[in-house]
Design a protein around this motif. Structure first.
Motif, short mmCIF file in Angstrom:
data_model
loop_
_atom_site.label_atom_id
_atom_site.label_comp_id
_atom_site.label_asym_id
_atom_site.label_seq_id
_atom_site.Cartn_x
_atom_site.Cartn_y
_atom_site.Cartn_z
N GLN A 1 14.04 60.03 12.61
CA GLN A 1 13.30 59.05 13.41
C GLN A 1 11.97 58.68 12.76
N SER A 2 11.29 59.66 12.19
CA SER A 2 10.02 59.38 11.52
C SER A 2 10.24 58.53 10.28
N LEU A 3 11.32 58.80 9.54
CA LEU A 3 11.66 57.99 8.38
C LEU A 3 11.94 56.55 8.81
N VAL B 1 13.43 40.96 14.36
CA VAL B 1 14.51 41.35 13.46
C VAL B 1 14.40 42.82 13.05
N THR B 2 13.19 43.32 12.82
CA THR B 2 13.07 44.72 12.41
C THR B 2 13.26 45.67 13.58
N ALA B 3 12.74 45.30 14.75
CA ALA B 3 12.93 46.16 15.92
C ALA B 3 14.40 46.23 16.31
N ALA C 1 11.86 51.91 17.52
CA ALA C 1 11.15 50.79 16.90
C ALA C 1 9.75 50.58 17.47
N HIS C 2 8.93 51.62 17.41
CA HIS C 2 7.55 51.49 17.87
C HIS C 2 6.74 50.64 16.91
N SER D 1 16.27 44.53 23.85
CA SER D 1 14.83 44.75 24.04
C SER D 1 13.98 44.19 22.90
N ALA D 2 14.56 44.09 21.70
CA ALA D 2 13.79 43.57 20.57
C ALA D 2 13.34 42.14 20.83
N LEU D 3 14.12 41.38 21.58
CA LEU D 3 13.78 39.98 21.83
C LEU D 3 12.51 39.83 22.66
N PRO D 4 12.42 40.42 23.86
CA PRO D 4 11.15 40.31 24.61
C PRO D 4 10.00 41.04 23.93
#
Length: 302
Positions: free
Chosen positions: A13-15, A58-60, A69-70, A162-165
């Protein structure tokens, strides 16, 4: 121990936070700088907002299932307060985000001509004072973090989108704040641009304390709504049909303890929901003293 709570899981997750933040900053900073220069600065906040908003979407979307994706220490800090991160994992995320931001921005600088310096260093501009700048970063980050909590931590049928909003919130924040602070709303972004540019403004501290204080407010709001059981009062809002809505309403109102006739799916089968709000196939007919029927129907699903 599951991979989610193991050292291996935390490392993965950190990577993901490191690579994801680098990708986000590479696309956002490089894109914002290119758009601004191509239009001789005439694009203003609109071009900046599109660059950051689309880059985050796109990245989230790519990294959501790995790390959440913080890509932002303020999001991680707010998640720590709400209990969705523990301290060791927060520290790993924090370090990964700072390193990722510096890498992504340095790559944006390194893959463009040397005459095209990467701008985007956060600073107060257009008459923006220190107090106003602080509270602008404070409130916008609080909005961003609160949106994140409600679309990611509060599971619903649209969580996978969720990436969209998330990206649209960044888009909106940049439209507002670019003219006044160049819209940090992310300590890693402010730190990374200053490191690569080798220029820390005197008001750089605003872009740390403003977002982190905003993260606290967002966490407090989320905890408040959870304490007040907001979802109890909106049960069934994600229902796909009237039957699911009624089941959810019955569950919170306590009326699920009696069998509720349900015939909309198939009016001929006399099915009903049991007290756990699960659809029963009428193997036991409440009208025949508990005896089993001789016919069997297929159980429905929730």
């Amino acid at each position: 121990m599951s991979s989610h709570g193991s050292a291996k899981g935390w490392a993965i997750q950190s990577l993901a936070e490191f690579i994801g933040t680098a990708m986000y900053m590479y696309l956002a900073i490089g894109g914002a700088d290119a758009v601004t220069r191509a239009t001789n600065g005439q694009s203003g906040g609109l071009g900046q907002a599109f660059a950051f908003g689309i880059a985050l979407i796109v990245t989230a979307w790519a990294f959501f299932r790995i790390s959440g994706a913080h890509f932002n220490p303020a999001i991680s800090f707010s998640s720590l307060i709400t209990g969705h991160l523990n301290i060791p994992r927060f520290v790993m995320y924090f370090i990964s985000q700072l390193l990722g931001a510096m890498l992504g921005i340095a790559l944006a600088r390194g893959t463009t001509p040397s005459s095209e310096s990467i701008g985007q260093v956060n600073m107060l501009a257009n008459g923006q004072g220190i107090a106003r700048g602080f509270f602008l970063e404070f409130f916008l980050t609080a909005i961003l973090c609160f949106v994140y909590h409600m679309i990611v931590h509060e599971k619903n049928r649209s969580t996978f989108m969720s990436a969209l909003p998330y990206g649209l919130t960044i888009f909106s924040c940049h439209l507002f704040a670019y003219r006044y602070t160049r819209a940090a709303i992310n300590p890693a972004r402010a730190f990374g641009t200053s490191v690569v540019a080798r220029w820390f403004t005197r008001d750089h501290w605003i872009f740390w304390f403003g977002p982190l204080c905003g993260a606290i407010l967002a966490a407090a709001l989320h905890i408040l709504f959870r304490f007040m059981d907001f979802d109890y009062h909106s049960a069934g809002i994600d229902a796909e049909n009237q039957a699911q809505y009624q089941r959810a309403q019955d569950a919170v109102n306590g009326t699920q303890q009696t069998t509720t006739p349900y015939t909309s799916a198939n009016p001929n089968n006399g099915g009903y929901y049991d007290q756990n709000a699960n659809y029963s196939n009428n193997n036991v007919n409440p009208n025949n003293n508990g005896q089993h029927n001789t016919t069997t129907t297929t159980s429905g699903s929730r």
